[in-house]
Motif scaffolding. Sequence first.
Motif, mmCIF file in Angstrom:
data_model
loop_
_atom_site.group_PDB
_atom_site.id
_atom_site.type_symbol
_atom_site.label_atom_id
_atom_site.label_comp_id
_atom_site.label_asym_id
_atom_site.label_seq_id
_atom_site.Cartn_x
_atom_site.Cartn_y
_atom_site.Cartn_z
ATOM 1 N N VAL A 144 35.237 23.756 -10.713
ATOM 2 C CA VAL A 144 35.897 22.884 -9.737
ATOM 3 C C VAL A 144 35.905 21.441 -10.241
ATOM 4 C CG1 VAL A 144 35.725 21.898 -7.406
ATOM 5 C CG2 VAL A 144 35.363 24.350 -7.759
ATOM 6 N N ASP A 145 34.773 20.989 -10.761
ATOM 7 C CA ASP A 145 34.671 19.617 -11.289
ATOM 8 C C ASP A 145 35.598 19.416 -12.485
ATOM 9 O OD1 ASP A 145 32.820 19.003 -9.388
ATOM 10 O OD2 ASP A 145 31.070 19.287 -10.689
ATOM 11 N N ASP A 146 35.585 20.380 -13.407
ATOM 12 C CA ASP A 146 36.410 20.265 -14.608
ATOM 13 C C ASP A 146 37.898 20.286 -14.279
ATOM 14 O OD1 ASP A 146 34.602 19.845 -16.518
ATOM 15 O OD2 ASP A 146 34.941 21.670 -17.663
ATOM 16 N N LEU A 147 38.284 21.104 -13.305
ATOM 17 C CA LEU A 147 39.687 21.146 -12.892
ATOM 18 C C LEU A 147 40.138 19.777 -12.394
ATOM 19 C CD1 LEU A 147 39.718 24.653 -11.206
ATOM 20 C CD2 LEU A 147 41.523 23.845 -12.738
ATOM 21 N N ALA A 148 39.246 19.081 -11.705
ATOM 22 C CA ALA A 148 39.576 17.758 -11.178
ATOM 23 C C ALA A 148 39.621 16.704 -12.275
ATOM 24 C CB ALA A 148 38.561 17.362 -10.105
ATOM 25 N N PHE A 149 38.564 16.684 -13.107
ATOM 26 C CA PHE A 149 38.444 15.626 -14.110
ATOM 27 C C PHE A 149 39.322 15.837 -15.339
ATOM 28 C CE2 PHE A 149 34.123 15.182 -12.059
ATOM 29 C CZ PHE A 149 34.434 14.000 -11.411
ATOM 30 N N ARG A 150 39.427 17.081 -15.787
ATOM 31 C CA ARG A 150 40.153 17.350 -17.039
ATOM 32 C C ARG A 150 41.607 17.730 -16.825
ATOM 33 N NH1 ARG A 150 36.731 21.646 -20.154
ATOM 34 N NH2 ARG A 150 38.599 21.610 -21.447
ATOM 35 N N ALA A 151 41.886 18.409 -15.695
ATOM 36 C CA ALA A 151 43.262 18.872 -15.475
ATOM 37 C C ALA A 151 43.944 18.156 -14.315
ATOM 38 C CB ALA A 151 43.250 20.386 -15.234
ATOM 39 N N GLY A 152 43.206 17.344 -13.585
ATOM 40 C CA GLY A 152 43.797 16.630 -12.466
ATOM 41 C C GLY A 152 44.214 17.554 -11.337
ATOM 42 N N ILE A 153 43.511 18.688 -11.191
ATOM 43 C CA ILE A 153 43.844 19.679 -10.161
ATOM 44 C C ILE A 153 42.742 19.687 -9.107
ATOM 45 C CG2 ILE A 153 44.249 22.127 -9.699
ATOM 46 C CD1 ILE A 153 45.196 22.384 -12.612
ATOM 47 N N GLU A 154 43.101 19.326 -7.887
ATOM 48 C CA GLU A 154 42.136 19.321 -6.785
ATOM 49 C C GLU A 154 42.017 20.738 -6.218
ATOM 50 O OE1 GLU A 154 40.192 16.918 -5.692
ATOM 51 O OE2 GLU A 154 40.960 15.452 -7.146
ATOM 52 N N THR A 155 40.812 21.270 -6.144
ATOM 53 C CA THR A 155 40.603 22.613 -5.614
ATOM 54 C C THR A 155 39.196 22.687 -5.023
ATOM 55 O OG1 THR A 155 40.680 24.991 -6.154
ATOM 56 C CG2 THR A 155 39.774 23.507 -7.839
ATOM 57 N N ASP A 156 38.794 23.875 -4.587
ATOM 58 C CA ASP A 156 37.437 24.043 -4.073
ATOM 59 C C ASP A 156 36.870 25.366 -4.578
ATOM 60 O OD1 ASP A 156 38.546 26.106 -2.471
ATOM 61 O OD2 ASP A 156 38.956 24.690 -0.859
ATOM 62 N N GLU A 157 35.598 25.599 -4.301
ATOM 63 C CA GLU A 157 34.921 26.782 -4.827
ATOM 64 C C GLU A 157 35.549 28.076 -4.307
ATOM 65 O OE1 GLU A 157 30.682 26.742 -4.593
ATOM 66 O OE2 GLU A 157 30.519 24.634 -5.224
ATOM 67 N N GLN A 158 36.031 28.053 -3.067
ATOM 68 C CA GLN A 158 36.620 29.260 -2.495
ATOM 69 C C GLN A 158 37.895 29.656 -3.251
ATOM 70 O OE1 GLN A 158 35.311 31.321 -0.006
ATOM 71 N NE2 GLN A 158 36.896 32.609 -0.900
ATOM 72 N N GLU A 159 38.738 28.683 -3.556
ATOM 73 C CA GLU A 159 39.983 28.995 -4.260
ATOM 74 C C GLU A 159 39.705 29.472 -5.688
ATOM 75 O OE1 GLU A 159 44.435 27.151 -4.676
ATOM 76 O OE2 GLU A 159 42.775 25.784 -5.110
ATOM 77 N N VAL A 160 38.766 28.823 -6.357
ATOM 78 C CA VAL A 160 38.413 29.242 -7.724
ATOM 79 C C VAL A 160 37.873 30.672 -7.702
ATOM 80 C CG1 VAL A 160 36.864 28.839 -9.673
ATOM 81 C CG2 VAL A 160 37.997 26.903 -8.568
ATOM 82 N N THR A 161 37.035 30.975 -6.701
ATOM 83 C CA THR A 161 36.482 32.331 -6.566
ATOM 84 C C THR A 161 37.593 33.344 -6.309
ATOM 85 O OG1 THR A 161 34.403 31.452 -5.691
ATOM 86 C CG2 THR A 161 34.850 33.779 -5.303
ATOM 87 N N ASP A 162 38.553 32.980 -5.471
ATOM 88 C CA ASP A 162 39.679 33.874 -5.173
ATOM 89 C C ASP A 162 40.514 34.149 -6.425
ATOM 90 O OD1 ASP A 162 38.873 33.959 -2.553
ATOM 91 O OD2 ASP A 162 40.351 32.482 -1.835
ATOM 92 N N MET A 163 40.765 33.103 -7.195
ATOM 93 C CA MET A 163 41.560 33.274 -8.416
ATOM 94 C C MET A 163 40.785 34.094 -9.457
ATOM 95 S SD MET A 163 44.453 32.004 -7.805
ATOM 96 C CE MET A 163 44.141 32.498 -6.096
ATOM 97 N N LEU A 164 39.464 33.913 -9.503
ATOM 98 C CA LEU A 164 38.638 34.693 -10.429
ATOM 99 C C LEU A 164 38.712 36.179 -10.070
ATOM 100 C CD1 LEU A 164 36.602 34.972 -12.736
ATOM 101 C CD2 LEU A 164 34.778 34.477 -11.086
ATOM 102 N N LYS A 165 38.698 36.478 -8.755
ATOM 103 C CA LYS A 165 38.778 37.874 -8.329
ATOM 104 C C LYS A 165 40.101 38.509 -8.768
ATOM 105 C CE LYS A 165 35.635 37.627 -4.379
ATOM 106 N NZ LYS A 165 35.509 37.622 -2.889
ATOM 107 N N ILE A 166 41.167 37.722 -8.746
ATOM 108 C CA ILE A 166 42.463 38.227 -9.214
ATOM 109 C C ILE A 166 42.397 38.533 -10.707
ATOM 110 C CG2 ILE A 166 44.852 37.528 -9.694
ATOM 111 C CD1 ILE A 166 44.839 36.097 -6.976
#
Length: 470
Positions: A144-166
């Motif tokens: 979540v932190d890296d997505l914000a700092f390195r990719a400029g993508i705001e997200t949260d742990e729930q969304e990252v977990t959901d995408m990981l499950k996919i």
Amino acid sequence: MLKQGLELKQTQKLSPLQIQTIKLIELPTQELEQRIRKELEENPVLDENVSNDSDDEDESPREVSLSDYKEDDSIPGYKLRVNNYGKDERPQYNTFSVKESFTQSLMDQLGFRNLTEHQHAVAAFIIGSLDDDGYLRRSIESLVDDLAFRAGIETDEQEVTDMLKIIQEFDPAGVGARDLRECLLLQIRTLKQTPEVANATRILKDFFTEFTNKHFQKIISRMGISEEEMKAAMSKILKLNPSPGGQIDDSYNDQAQQIVPDFVLTLENGELKLTMPRFSIPELRVNRKYADILMEAANSSEREKKEAATFVKKKLDSAKWFVEAIKQRHNTLESTMKAIIDYQHDYFIDGDESHLKPMVLKDIAEKTGFDISTISRVVNSKYIETHFGIYSLKYFFSEGLENQEGEEVSTRELKKALQECVDNEDKRHPLTDDQLVTVMSGKGYKVARRTIAKYRDQLNIPKARLRKEL
């Protein structure tokens, strides 16, 4: 009190030709062809000789000699052809295909999912964060932190977990797992749900520690199953892949990346014959426009013409270094491969691994007179096609140890012998490292216990306790 001193340092400066040669030596054949095309495009002095012999004298460009051209001459001489190494202009290469990249396969599968642009970006970032073996060894929080700092993508742990499950639903099964247990569970859920699979799933979920420690009787007792049922469940687990990213299965489509062997070795009447695939090195010349500039500038004091001549001379230097570097690359590769074949002569006759002698870069460096760094560059990313298969040049290098007779044997031969010992052991009573030392000694190999342990780890052979079977 200030002290002044003069320190002299001796440094070695590489010439443009040496730099060019080093860069070209590293390139495999196909990349070399691309590099030649690039040079033709970027150096306006160079022309590819495509004219017919029947062309009119007046119509053909004047040709400038690169071999007679001297660096301190203001005007070069005028006649040269750089001959092709190969006779065939468009050779037919023998190629073999490499599986499409692991990451690309996952990205292709991601493209078939109905996701928003934002979700796709998050999932793509997760795929890029996977290790080579397919595992995700980073925490959701850090992603979540890296997505914000390195990719400029705001997200949260729930969304990252959901995408990981996919992603964990993708092929190969087990990809995106965060540990071995999760990896095996992801795979076993894709199997037909038989009683054996159900038992295997429960073992992985509830008794994973006992399973990895081979405490089979404890599992049998706690689950209330028979020894036969335990064996059937174990059989399902042992067929799972602990490293899903290591290899894309044959069921996947190949995205064929053609690799051209840099060398071809054939056995003719008991003699080894080495050839290098013929690649098209164009005949290089300077066209009329640049020849005229040089001729007009010979006795001219006009500033513009002198500047033009200086430009052409610079490009001629570049062309001369490039052509000479290609020649040196060819000679270096050929000399190195001949030295390897000479060193490993018995192996190249029949391809028997037991005939592969211990060989390190230094051995070939001494035979050829080249630096070890040069041999390393030749060996890197190069392949040879033999009468028993296609191999990376790195394959032929290994360290060695002595056998009982004091003869050196390669580590590859030792590992092969060790693997055979383990394959043939009684799995109810697997051999300890000390016992393997004794067995290897009986085969004529003088190996210390710590060496056995090292090779066993390199071969991914577990300790005796973990090799035990019912």
